[in-house]
Design a protein around this motif. Structure first.
Motif, short mmCIF file in Angstrom:
data_model
loop_
_atom_site.label_atom_id
_atom_site.label_comp_id
_atom_site.label_asym_id
_atom_site.label_seq_id
_atom_site.Cartn_x
_atom_site.Cartn_y
_atom_site.Cartn_z
N GLY A 166 0.82 -1.21 0.00
CA GLY A 166 0.00 0.00 0.00
C GLY A 166 0.85 1.26 0.00
O GLY A 166 0.56 2.23 -0.72
N PHE A 167 1.93 1.25 0.78
CA PHE A 167 2.83 2.40 0.81
C PHE A 167 3.40 2.67 -0.57
O PHE A 167 3.47 3.82 -1.02
CB PHE A 167 3.99 2.16 1.78
CG PHE A 167 3.59 2.11 3.23
CD1 PHE A 167 2.29 2.40 3.64
CD2 PHE A 167 4.51 1.77 4.20
CE1 PHE A 167 1.92 2.35 4.97
CE2 PHE A 167 4.16 1.73 5.54
CZ PHE A 167 2.86 2.02 5.93
N LYS A 168 3.82 1.61 -1.24
CA LYS A 168 4.39 1.76 -2.59
C LYS A 168 3.38 2.41 -3.52
O LYS A 168 3.74 3.32 -4.29
CB LYS A 168 4.81 0.40 -3.13
CG LYS A 168 5.46 0.45 -4.52
CD LYS A 168 5.86 -0.93 -5.00
CE LYS A 168 6.63 -0.85 -6.31
NZ LYS A 168 5.90 -0.18 -7.39
N ARG A 169 2.13 2.00 -3.44
CA ARG A 169 1.10 2.60 -4.29
C ARG A 169 0.91 4.07 -3.97
O ARG A 169 0.73 4.90 -4.87
CB ARG A 169 -0.23 1.85 -4.09
CG ARG A 169 -0.28 0.49 -4.77
CD ARG A 169 -1.57 -0.23 -4.45
NE ARG A 169 -2.75 0.52 -4.85
CZ ARG A 169 -4.00 0.19 -4.50
NH1 ARG A 169 -4.20 -0.86 -3.72
NH2 ARG A 169 -5.01 0.91 -4.92
N GLU A 183 8.37 13.70 2.87
CA GLU A 183 7.87 13.73 4.24
C GLU A 183 6.85 12.62 4.47
O GLU A 183 6.79 12.02 5.54
CB GLU A 183 7.27 15.09 4.56
CG GLU A 183 6.93 15.24 6.02
CD GLU A 183 6.82 16.69 6.45
OE1 GLU A 183 6.17 16.94 7.48
OE2 GLU A 183 7.40 17.57 5.80
N THR A 184 6.05 12.32 3.45
CA THR A 184 5.08 11.23 3.56
C THR A 184 5.79 9.90 3.74
O THR A 184 5.37 9.06 4.55
CB THR A 184 4.18 11.18 2.31
OG1 THR A 184 3.54 12.45 2.14
CG2 THR A 184 3.13 10.10 2.44
N ARG A 185 6.87 9.69 3.00
CA ARG A 185 7.62 8.45 3.14
C ARG A 185 8.13 8.28 4.57
O ARG A 185 8.05 7.19 5.14
CB ARG A 185 8.79 8.44 2.16
CG ARG A 185 8.41 8.05 0.74
CD ARG A 185 9.60 8.06 -0.17
NE ARG A 185 9.89 9.39 -0.67
CZ ARG A 185 11.06 9.76 -1.17
NH1 ARG A 185 12.07 8.91 -1.20
NH2 ARG A 185 11.25 10.98 -1.63
N ILE A 189 6.94 5.08 6.64
CA ILE A 189 7.92 4.00 6.73
C ILE A 189 8.44 3.82 8.15
O ILE A 189 8.74 2.70 8.58
CB ILE A 189 9.07 4.23 5.73
CG1 ILE A 189 8.53 4.04 4.29
CG2 ILE A 189 10.22 3.27 5.98
CD1 ILE A 189 9.54 4.36 3.21
N VAL A 190 8.53 4.89 8.93
CA VAL A 190 9.00 4.76 10.32
C VAL A 190 8.07 3.86 11.14
O VAL A 190 8.54 2.95 11.83
CB VAL A 190 9.17 6.15 10.97
CG1 VAL A 190 9.41 6.01 12.47
CG2 VAL A 190 10.35 6.89 10.32
N LYS A 216 13.87 1.47 -2.54
CA LYS A 216 14.19 2.68 -3.32
C LYS A 216 13.59 3.93 -2.70
O LYS A 216 14.11 5.04 -2.88
CB LYS A 216 13.74 2.52 -4.77
CG LYS A 216 12.25 2.63 -5.01
CD LYS A 216 11.94 2.60 -6.50
CE LYS A 216 10.47 2.80 -6.79
NZ LYS A 216 10.17 2.82 -8.24
N TYR A 217 12.50 3.79 -1.94
CA TYR A 217 11.88 4.94 -1.30
C TYR A 217 12.63 5.33 -0.02
O TYR A 217 12.65 6.49 0.36
CB TYR A 217 10.41 4.64 -0.97
CG TYR A 217 9.63 4.16 -2.17
CD1 TYR A 217 9.22 5.05 -3.16
CD2 TYR A 217 9.32 2.82 -2.33
CE1 TYR A 217 8.51 4.62 -4.27
CE2 TYR A 217 8.62 2.37 -3.44
CZ TYR A 217 8.22 3.27 -4.40
OH TYR A 217 7.54 2.82 -5.51
N VAL A 218 13.25 4.33 0.63
CA VAL A 218 14.01 4.59 1.85
C VAL A 218 15.34 5.28 1.53
O VAL A 218 15.71 6.28 2.15
CB VAL A 218 14.26 3.29 2.64
CG1 VAL A 218 15.18 3.55 3.83
CG2 VAL A 218 12.94 2.69 3.11
N VAL A 219 16.07 4.74 0.57
CA VAL A 219 17.42 5.25 0.30
C VAL A 219 17.41 6.65 -0.32
O VAL A 219 18.43 7.33 -0.31
CB VAL A 219 18.23 4.29 -0.60
CG1 VAL A 219 18.42 2.96 0.10
CG2 VAL A 219 17.56 4.10 -1.96
#
Length: 230
Positions: A166-169, A183-185, A189-190, A216-219
Protein backbone atom coordinates in the motif's frame (compact mmCIF):
# COMPACT_ATOMS: atom_id res chain seq x y z
CA UNK A 1 -16.81 5.74 5.14
CA UNK A 2 -17.42 4.69 1.54
CA UNK A 3 -20.94 3.52 2.30
CA UNK A 4 -21.65 6.78 4.11
CA UNK A 5 -20.36 8.75 1.13
CA UNK A 6 -22.71 6.84 -1.17
CA UNK A 7 -25.76 7.27 1.09
CA UNK A 8 -25.26 10.82 2.41
CA UNK A 9 -27.76 13.50 1.37
CA UNK A 10 -26.20 16.69 2.78
CA UNK A 11 -24.18 19.20 0.77
CA UNK A 12 -21.00 18.47 2.75
CA UNK A 13 -19.52 15.41 4.42
CA UNK A 14 -16.86 14.79 7.07
CA UNK A 15 -15.46 11.60 8.59
CA UNK A 16 -15.40 11.02 12.35
CA UNK A 17 -13.68 8.08 14.06
CA UNK A 18 -15.77 6.36 16.72
CA UNK A 19 -13.69 7.37 19.76
CA UNK A 20 -13.12 10.98 18.66
CA UNK A 21 -15.30 14.09 18.60
CA UNK A 22 -15.69 17.47 16.90
CA UNK A 23 -15.31 20.73 18.78
CA UNK A 24 -18.61 22.57 19.35
CA UNK A 25 -18.16 25.18 16.60
CA UNK A 26 -16.29 22.99 14.11
CA UNK A 27 -18.84 23.03 11.31
CA UNK A 28 -20.34 26.42 11.99
CA UNK A 29 -16.94 27.82 11.00
CA UNK A 30 -16.24 25.31 8.20
CA UNK A 31 -19.59 25.84 6.48
CA UNK A 32 -19.15 29.60 6.51
CA UNK A 33 -15.62 29.34 5.11
CA UNK A 34 -16.62 26.84 2.42
CA UNK A 35 -19.45 29.06 1.21
CA UNK A 36 -17.46 32.31 1.32
CA UNK A 37 -14.40 30.89 -0.47
CA UNK A 38 -16.27 28.51 -2.83
CA UNK A 39 -13.90 25.73 -1.71
CA UNK A 40 -14.44 22.03 -2.32
CA UNK A 41 -12.38 21.08 0.72
CA UNK A 42 -11.91 22.75 4.11
CA UNK A 43 -9.07 21.76 6.45
CA UNK A 44 -9.09 22.41 10.18
CA UNK A 45 -6.67 21.69 13.01
CA UNK A 46 -6.90 18.93 15.60
CA UNK A 47 -6.12 18.58 19.27
CA UNK A 48 -4.95 15.32 20.84
CA UNK A 49 -5.64 13.47 24.06
CA UNK A 50 -3.64 10.35 24.90
CA UNK A 51 -5.12 7.42 26.77
CA UNK A 52 -1.66 6.89 28.31
CA UNK A 53 1.38 9.19 28.31
CA UNK A 54 3.65 6.50 26.82
CA UNK A 55 1.64 6.10 23.61
CA UNK A 56 3.51 7.12 20.47
CA UNK A 57 1.96 9.41 17.92
CA UNK A 58 3.30 12.03 15.48
CA UNK A 59 2.82 15.61 16.57
CA UNK A 60 -0.01 17.30 14.70
CA UNK A 61 1.46 20.44 13.17
CA UNK A 62 0.90 22.82 10.31
CA UNK A 63 3.32 24.88 8.23
CA UNK A 64 0.66 27.43 7.34
CA UNK A 65 1.15 30.85 8.88
CA UNK A 66 -0.93 30.66 12.03
CA UNK A 67 -1.40 34.43 12.04
CA UNK A 68 -3.76 33.88 9.11
CA UNK A 69 -7.29 32.77 9.91
CA UNK A 70 -7.75 31.55 6.34
CA UNK A 71 -5.45 30.40 3.54
CA UNK A 72 -7.04 29.58 0.18
CA UNK A 73 -5.11 27.36 -2.24
CA UNK A 74 -6.18 26.99 -5.85
CA UNK A 75 -4.66 25.93 -9.16
CA UNK A 76 -2.77 29.21 -9.52
CA UNK A 77 -1.48 29.13 -5.94
CA UNK A 78 -0.25 25.61 -5.13
CA UNK A 79 2.11 25.02 -2.16
CA UNK A 80 3.11 21.36 -1.95
CA UNK A 81 5.48 21.78 0.98
CA UNK A 82 2.69 23.11 3.21
CA UNK A 83 -0.11 20.91 1.88
CA UNK A 84 1.59 17.51 2.17
CA UNK A 85 3.21 17.62 5.58
CA UNK A 86 2.38 16.74 9.16
CA UNK A 87 -0.83 14.74 9.47
CA UNK A 88 -2.33 15.95 6.18
CA UNK A 89 -3.36 12.38 5.32
CA UNK A 90 -5.83 12.09 8.17
CA UNK A 91 -9.14 12.60 6.39
CA UNK A 92 -10.84 13.38 9.69
CA UNK A 93 -9.25 16.86 9.60
CA UNK A 94 -11.34 17.93 6.60
CA UNK A 95 -14.85 18.73 5.43
CA UNK A 96 -15.66 17.90 1.78
CA UNK A 97 -18.16 18.99 -0.83
CA UNK A 98 -20.09 15.75 -1.31
CA UNK A 99 -20.96 16.34 -4.97
CA UNK A 100 -17.27 17.02 -5.69
CA UNK A 101 -16.29 13.62 -4.21
CA UNK A 102 -18.94 11.75 -6.15
CA UNK A 103 -18.28 13.49 -9.48
CA UNK A 104 -14.60 12.58 -9.24
CA UNK A 105 -15.26 9.06 -7.93
CA UNK A 106 -13.22 9.79 -4.80
CA UNK A 107 -13.54 6.96 -2.31
CA UNK A 108 -11.21 5.20 0.14
CA UNK A 109 -9.24 2.30 -1.36
CA UNK A 110 -10.46 -0.71 0.58
CA UNK A 111 -7.49 -2.85 -0.46
CA UNK A 112 -4.99 -0.52 1.25
CA UNK A 113 -4.85 -1.72 4.87
CA UNK A 114 -2.77 1.10 6.40
CA UNK A 115 -2.60 4.64 5.07
CA UNK A 116 -5.78 4.59 2.98
CA UNK A 117 -6.50 8.09 4.36
CA UNK A 118 -3.27 9.34 2.78
CA UNK A 119 -4.14 7.90 -0.64
CA UNK A 120 -7.61 9.44 -0.40
CA UNK A 121 -6.27 12.89 0.48
CA UNK A 122 -3.61 12.79 -2.25
CA UNK A 123 -6.26 12.01 -4.85
CA UNK A 124 -8.64 14.63 -3.42
CA UNK A 125 -6.00 17.37 -3.49
CA UNK A 126 -4.83 16.36 -6.97
CA UNK A 127 -8.22 17.13 -8.54
CA UNK A 128 -9.43 19.96 -6.26
CA UNK A 129 -9.83 23.41 -7.74
CA UNK A 130 -9.80 25.18 -4.37
CA UNK A 131 -8.96 24.18 -0.79
CA UNK A 132 -9.49 26.37 2.27
CA UNK A 133 -7.05 25.94 5.16
CA UNK A 134 -7.93 27.28 8.61
CA UNK A 135 -4.64 27.47 10.60
CA UNK A 136 -6.31 28.83 13.75
CA UNK A 137 -9.44 26.68 13.84
CA UNK A 138 -9.28 23.56 16.05
CA UNK A 139 -12.20 21.44 14.90
CA UNK A 140 -11.32 17.87 15.87
CA UNK A 141 -10.55 16.16 19.18
CA UNK A 142 -8.42 13.07 18.56
CA UNK A 143 -8.27 10.40 21.27
CA UNK A 144 -5.06 8.35 21.00
CA UNK A 145 -6.28 4.86 21.85
CA UNK A 146 -3.90 2.06 22.92
CA UNK A 147 -5.94 -0.42 20.86
CA UNK A 148 -5.76 1.55 17.62
CA UNK A 149 -4.12 0.29 14.43
CA UNK A 150 -1.27 2.77 14.83
CA UNK A 151 -0.44 1.73 18.41
CA UNK A 152 -0.67 -2.04 18.03
CA UNK A 153 2.77 -3.29 16.89
CA UNK A 154 1.76 -6.96 16.76
CA UNK A 155 1.24 -7.43 13.03
CA UNK A 156 1.31 -10.62 11.01
CA UNK A 157 3.80 -11.11 8.18
CA UNK A 158 0.94 -10.97 5.67
CA UNK A 159 -0.29 -7.65 7.10
CA UNK A 160 3.17 -6.07 7.01
CA UNK A 161 3.72 -7.08 3.39
CA UNK A 162 0.28 -5.66 2.50
CA UNK A 163 1.17 -2.44 4.33
CA UNK A 164 4.36 -2.14 2.28
CA UNK A 165 2.43 -2.78 -0.96
CA UNK A 166 0.00 0.00 0.00
CA UNK A 167 2.83 2.40 0.81
CA UNK A 168 4.39 1.76 -2.59
CA UNK A 169 1.10 2.60 -4.29
CA UNK A 170 0.80 5.82 -2.28
CA UNK A 171 4.34 6.98 -3.08
CA UNK A 172 3.93 6.11 -6.77
CA UNK A 173 0.63 8.00 -6.90
CA UNK A 174 2.28 11.10 -5.43
CA UNK A 175 5.03 10.82 -8.04
CA UNK A 176 2.40 10.52 -10.78
CA UNK A 177 0.86 13.81 -9.68
CA UNK A 178 4.26 15.51 -9.29
CA UNK A 179 4.00 15.73 -5.49
CA UNK A 180 7.15 15.45 -3.37
CA UNK A 181 6.64 12.35 -1.19
CA UNK A 182 9.70 12.75 1.05
CA UNK A 183 7.87 13.73 4.24
CA UNK A 184 5.08 11.23 3.56
CA UNK A 185 7.62 8.45 3.14
CA UNK A 186 9.17 9.25 6.51
CA UNK A 187 5.82 9.42 8.31
CA UNK A 188 4.72 6.05 6.90
CA UNK A 189 7.92 4.00 6.73
CA UNK A 190 9.00 4.76 10.32
CA UNK A 191 5.87 3.10 11.81
CA UNK A 192 6.49 0.17 9.45
CA UNK A 193 9.90 -0.19 11.09
CA UNK A 194 8.26 -0.30 14.53
CA UNK A 195 5.90 -3.02 13.35
CA UNK A 196 8.73 -5.08 11.83
CA UNK A 197 10.79 -4.88 15.03
CA UNK A 198 7.74 -5.98 17.03
CA UNK A 199 6.90 -8.95 14.80
CA UNK A 200 8.65 -12.20 15.80
CA UNK A 201 7.04 -14.19 13.00
CA UNK A 202 8.68 -12.37 10.07
CA UNK A 203 10.95 -14.71 8.15
CA UNK A 204 14.06 -13.67 6.26
CA UNK A 205 12.08 -14.08 3.03
CA UNK A 206 9.29 -11.84 4.38
CA UNK A 207 11.82 -9.14 5.25
CA UNK A 208 13.36 -9.42 1.80
CA UNK A 209 9.92 -8.96 0.22
CA UNK A 210 9.33 -5.78 2.25
CA UNK A 211 12.82 -4.53 1.42
CA UNK A 212 12.24 -5.09 -2.31
CA UNK A 213 9.00 -3.08 -2.11
CA UNK A 214 10.32 -0.10 -0.15
CA UNK A 215 14.10 0.04 -0.59
CA UNK A 216 14.19 2.68 -3.32
CA UNK A 217 11.88 4.94 -1.30
CA UNK A 218 14.01 4.59 1.85
CA UNK A 219 17.42 5.25 0.30
CA UNK A 220 16.21 8.41 -1.46
CA UNK A 221 14.65 9.99 1.64
CA UNK A 222 16.12 13.37 2.59
CA UNK A 223 16.53 14.66 6.12
CA UNK A 224 13.73 17.05 7.01
CA UNK A 225 14.92 20.60 7.72
CA UNK A 226 15.06 21.53 11.38
CA UNK A 227 12.43 24.13 12.16
CA UNK A 228 9.71 24.79 14.70
CA UNK A 229 7.18 22.67 12.87
CA UNK A 230 9.28 19.51 12.56
Amino acid sequence: RNEGTRLATAKYIAYLDGDDSYTPNCFEVCLREAEETKSQVVWFRREQEKERPDLAFPVAYTKWNQLNKRVVIDRDNWEDDKMFCGLYGMATSYMFDLDFLRRNNLYFHEDILFGEDFMFMIEVCAVSDRICYLPQHIGYHYYVNSHSLVQNTKKTAKELIQYAQGFKRIFDTMSKYGIDSNETRQSMIVPQGRFILGSPELTVEDRKTIKDLLYKYVVTMRLLPADKSS
